[in-house]
Design a protein around this motif. Sequence first.
Motif, PDB file in Angstrom:
ATOM      1  N   ASN A 140      36.425  52.802  34.750  1.00  0.00           N
ATOM      2  CA  ASN A 140      35.712  51.564  35.073  1.00  0.00           C
ATOM      3  C   ASN A 140      36.343  50.346  34.388  1.00  0.00           C
ATOM      4  O   ASN A 140      36.268  49.240  34.897  1.00  0.00           O
ATOM      5  CB  ASN A 140      34.245  51.690  34.659  1.00  0.00           C
ATOM      6  CG  ASN A 140      33.377  50.613  35.294  1.00  0.00           C
ATOM      7  OD1 ASN A 140      32.988  50.729  36.452  1.00  0.00           O
ATOM      8  ND2 ASN A 140      33.084  49.559  34.556  1.00  0.00           N
ATOM      9  N   PHE A 141      36.968  50.564  33.199  1.00  0.00           N
ATOM     10  CA  PHE A 141      37.500  49.425  32.451  1.00  0.00           C
ATOM     11  C   PHE A 141      38.966  49.573  32.037  1.00  0.00           C
ATOM     12  O   PHE A 141      39.809  48.797  32.454  1.00  0.00           O
ATOM     13  CB  PHE A 141      36.648  49.172  31.193  1.00  0.00           C
ATOM     14  CG  PHE A 141      35.286  48.612  31.495  1.00  0.00           C
ATOM     15  CD1 PHE A 141      35.150  47.433  32.230  1.00  0.00           C
ATOM     16  CD2 PHE A 141      34.134  49.234  31.026  1.00  0.00           C
ATOM     17  CE1 PHE A 141      33.890  46.889  32.501  1.00  0.00           C
ATOM     18  CE2 PHE A 141      32.878  48.702  31.289  1.00  0.00           C
ATOM     19  CZ  PHE A 141      32.751  47.528  32.028  1.00  0.00           C
ATOM     20  N   GLN A 142      39.240  50.595  31.208  1.00  0.00           N
ATOM     21  CA  GLN A 142      40.561  50.623  30.566  1.00  0.00           C
ATOM     22  C   GLN A 142      41.712  50.692  31.556  1.00  0.00           C
ATOM     23  O   GLN A 142      42.681  49.937  31.442  1.00  0.00           O
ATOM     24  CB  GLN A 142      40.635  51.789  29.585  1.00  0.00           C
ATOM     25  CG  GLN A 142      39.724  51.570  28.367  1.00  0.00           C
ATOM     26  CD  GLN A 142      39.675  52.788  27.468  1.00  0.00           C
ATOM     27  OE1 GLN A 142      40.704  53.380  27.153  1.00  0.00           O
ATOM     28  NE2 GLN A 142      38.473  53.157  27.062  1.00  0.00           N
ATOM     29  N   ALA A 143      41.583  51.578  32.556  1.00  0.00           N
ATOM     30  CA  ALA A 143      42.685  51.706  33.513  1.00  0.00           C
ATOM     31  C   ALA A 143      42.794  50.460  34.388  1.00  0.00           C
ATOM     32  O   ALA A 143      43.806  50.231  35.045  1.00  0.00           O
ATOM     33  CB  ALA A 143      42.473  52.950  34.387  1.00  0.00           C
ATOM     34  N   LEU A 144      41.726  49.650  34.390  1.00  0.00           N
ATOM     35  CA  LEU A 144      41.753  48.395  35.143  1.00  0.00           C
ATOM     36  C   LEU A 144      42.148  47.228  34.223  1.00  0.00           C
ATOM     37  O   LEU A 144      41.812  46.071  34.474  1.00  0.00           O
ATOM     38  CB  LEU A 144      40.391  48.144  35.784  1.00  0.00           C
ATOM     39  CG  LEU A 144      40.075  49.055  36.991  1.00  0.00           C
ATOM     40  CD1 LEU A 144      38.581  49.094  37.280  1.00  0.00           C
ATOM     41  CD2 LEU A 144      40.855  48.607  38.228  1.00  0.00           C
ATOM     42  N   THR A 252      43.965  42.157  38.557  1.00  0.00           N
ATOM     43  CA  THR A 252      44.798  41.528  39.586  1.00  0.00           C
ATOM     44  C   THR A 252      45.511  40.324  38.993  1.00  0.00           C
ATOM     45  O   THR A 252      44.982  39.632  38.123  1.00  0.00           O
ATOM     46  CB  THR A 252      43.952  41.078  40.805  1.00  0.00           C
ATOM     47  OG1 THR A 252      42.803  40.383  40.349  1.00  0.00           O
ATOM     48  CG2 THR A 252      43.549  42.250  41.678  1.00  0.00           C
ATOM     49  N   GLU A 253      46.702  40.064  39.471  1.00  0.00           N
ATOM     50  CA  GLU A 253      47.488  38.920  38.977  1.00  0.00           C
ATOM     51  C   GLU A 253      48.499  38.521  40.039  1.00  0.00           C
ATOM     52  O   GLU A 253      49.387  39.320  40.332  1.00  0.00           O
ATOM     53  CB  GLU A 253      48.189  39.301  37.672  1.00  0.00           C
ATOM     54  CG  GLU A 253      48.985  38.182  37.051  1.00  0.00           C
ATOM     55  CD  GLU A 253      48.129  36.949  36.728  1.00  0.00           C
ATOM     56  OE1 GLU A 253      46.955  37.121  36.342  1.00  0.00           O
ATOM     57  OE2 GLU A 253      48.636  35.840  36.900  1.00  0.00           O
ATOM     58  N   PRO A 254      48.390  37.377  40.695  1.00  0.00           N
ATOM     59  CA  PRO A 254      47.305  36.408  40.508  1.00  0.00           C
ATOM     60  C   PRO A 254      45.994  36.893  41.116  1.00  0.00           C
ATOM     61  O   PRO A 254      45.986  37.781  41.964  1.00  0.00           O
ATOM     62  CB  PRO A 254      47.821  35.176  41.253  1.00  0.00           C
ATOM     63  CG  PRO A 254      48.706  35.730  42.327  1.00  0.00           C
ATOM     64  CD  PRO A 254      49.356  36.947  41.734  1.00  0.00           C
ATOM     65  N   SER A 255      44.902  36.261  40.682  1.00  0.00           N
ATOM     66  CA  SER A 255      43.571  36.595  41.194  1.00  0.00           C
ATOM     67  C   SER A 255      43.017  35.395  41.954  1.00  0.00           C
ATOM     68  O   SER A 255      43.331  34.250  41.625  1.00  0.00           O
ATOM     69  CB  SER A 255      42.622  36.915  40.049  1.00  0.00           C
ATOM     70  OG  SER A 255      43.097  37.996  39.281  1.00  0.00           O
ATOM     71  N   ASN A 288      47.569  44.164  39.498  1.00  0.00           N
ATOM     72  CA  ASN A 288      48.305  43.929  38.262  1.00  0.00           C
ATOM     73  C   ASN A 288      49.354  45.030  38.041  1.00  0.00           C
ATOM     74  O   ASN A 288      49.068  46.220  38.219  1.00  0.00           O
ATOM     75  CB  ASN A 288      47.288  43.908  37.106  1.00  0.00           C
ATOM     76  CG  ASN A 288      47.884  43.354  35.823  1.00  0.00           C
ATOM     77  OD1 ASN A 288      48.963  43.776  35.405  1.00  0.00           O
ATOM     78  ND2 ASN A 288      47.178  42.423  35.222  1.00  0.00           N
ATOM     79  N   ARG A 289      50.568  44.631  37.647  1.00  0.00           N
ATOM     80  CA  ARG A 289      51.653  45.593  37.419  1.00  0.00           C
ATOM     81  C   ARG A 289      51.245  46.678  36.417  1.00  0.00           C
ATOM     82  O   ARG A 289      51.619  47.845  36.562  1.00  0.00           O
ATOM     83  CB  ARG A 289      52.896  44.865  36.879  1.00  0.00           C
ATOM     84  CG  ARG A 289      53.586  43.964  37.896  1.00  0.00           C
ATOM     85  CD  ARG A 289      54.707  43.171  37.214  1.00  0.00           C
ATOM     86  NE  ARG A 289      55.717  44.055  36.629  1.00  0.00           N
ATOM     87  CZ  ARG A 289      56.797  44.485  37.273  1.00  0.00           C
ATOM     88  NH1 ARG A 289      57.009  44.094  38.512  1.00  0.00           N
ATOM     89  NH2 ARG A 289      57.653  45.280  36.684  1.00  0.00           N
ATOM     90  N   LYS A 290      50.452  46.264  35.416  1.00  0.00           N
ATOM     91  CA  LYS A 290      50.032  47.234  34.397  1.00  0.00           C
ATOM     92  C   LYS A 290      49.158  48.325  35.009  1.00  0.00           C
ATOM     93  O   LYS A 290      49.218  49.486  34.595  1.00  0.00           O
ATOM     94  CB  LYS A 290      49.204  46.526  33.309  1.00  0.00           C
ATOM     95  CG  LYS A 290      50.017  45.718  32.353  1.00  0.00           C
ATOM     96  CD  LYS A 290      49.112  45.324  31.194  1.00  0.00           C
ATOM     97  CE  LYS A 290      49.682  44.089  30.493  1.00  0.00           C
ATOM     98  NZ  LYS A 290      48.684  43.409  29.677  1.00  0.00           N
ATOM     99  N   VAL A 291      48.324  47.938  35.982  1.00  0.00           N
ATOM    100  CA  VAL A 291      47.430  48.910  36.628  1.00  0.00           C
ATOM    101  C   VAL A 291      48.248  49.914  37.445  1.00  0.00           C
ATOM    102  O   VAL A 291      48.032  51.126  37.367  1.00  0.00           O
ATOM    103  CB  VAL A 291      46.391  48.184  37.514  1.00  0.00           C
ATOM    104  CG1 VAL A 291      45.566  49.184  38.319  1.00  0.00           C
ATOM    105  CG2 VAL A 291      45.480  47.311  36.657  1.00  0.00           C
ATOM    106  N   LEU A 292      49.226  49.389  38.193  1.00  0.00           N
ATOM    107  CA  LEU A 292      50.091  50.281  38.984  1.00  0.00           C
ATOM    108  C   LEU A 292      50.813  51.272  38.070  1.00  0.00           C
ATOM    109  O   LEU A 292      50.792  52.486  38.297  1.00  0.00           O
ATOM    110  CB  LEU A 292      51.127  49.464  39.769  1.00  0.00           C
ATOM    111  CG  LEU A 292      50.607  48.627  40.943  1.00  0.00           C
ATOM    112  CD1 LEU A 292      51.736  47.768  41.520  1.00  0.00           C
ATOM    113  CD2 LEU A 292      50.016  49.509  42.030  1.00  0.00           C
TER     114      LEU A 292
END
Length: 339
Positions: A140-144, A252-255, A288-292
């Motif tokens: 719900n949070f960390q992976a996002l 997300t980036e950009p949001s 967001n690249r970090k999420v991918l």
Amino acid sequence: MDLNSILTETEQKLAAMGANSEREFAALKTYLFGKSGVLTELMKSLKDLPPDKKPQAGKAINDLRVKLNAMCDEKEKQLHRLAIDAALNADGIDLSIDKPEHAVGCKHPVSVVRKKLTDYFVGNGYIVYDSPEIETDYYNFQALNVPPDHPARDMQDTFFINEGILLRTQTSAGQIRLMEKFKPPIKMICPGRVFRNDDDSTHSPVFHQMEGLVIDKNVTLCDLKGALDSFAKFMFGEQTQVRFRPSYFPFTEPSVEVDVSCFNCGGAGCRVCKNTGWIEILGAGMVNRKVLAGCGIDPDEYRGFAFGMGLDRITMILGEINDIKLLWENDVRFLHMFK
Ligand code: PHE
């Protein structure tokens, strides 16, 4: 024996029978059709007649049998009906009584909106993904991209079940679960219930979202705009315009915050759009690249967009409903207004 008198005599006997005459009726049938009954006796008497009278007499007896049979059948049906009536009356049940009509149900307006959106996205190649309502802090949070103690957590006041276990605050958790399971290209929607400790006329602790996620090579912000543009035209009408406003979501980036031109006034300003000409319908952005990367997808090879909308909110906008509680009071009169 006079055949005509047998007929009239039987007629009279039958006419005298009413409810509870079953026994007399059975006795009369034996008397007429039994082994030593009237008809048998008549047939036997034929042998005493001269040969030239026999055919005519035989026919007369047969005609009598047919008539008696018909009369008895008719009476039997009548007695049967009388017996049923008597049994029903004894029960004291009046089947003819007027009763209030049953209210016929209808689909809940939020279900109608969810179905309409689901059909639209499925028709455009999205799969429907069902993700758990009870989630871990990780999904719900960390992976996002919302680490513990990150101020973005304050945006969504969370119901915790245990340390690390919570009721999902957003269907975005479904993005992570899906990306962990499936390799791109990905096109999915994830509709479902979400929970936040929020309670006023436009917020309910339980509400509904629909997440969208598209991952592929070369996906751009233009693709997001195009996807949302055709979605908005489908949902709110052909002339609907879409506008993006810069915003912030950690995943997300950009949001962007996405508005549609008001379907009620066409942008001139009215009570539906609170005189702004625009209605905010969803949040979105490029994943967001970090999420991918966290889901094992190479951000240099793949890109994607995500969007998330409130189904209750869209229902309220379309139905001009000003209090979210009306949706969950289950007053059938209210539900019927949106058939
Ligand atoms: N999850 C966000 C919310 O609940 C909405 C969102 C979804 C924003 C996907 C961007 C991308 O507010």
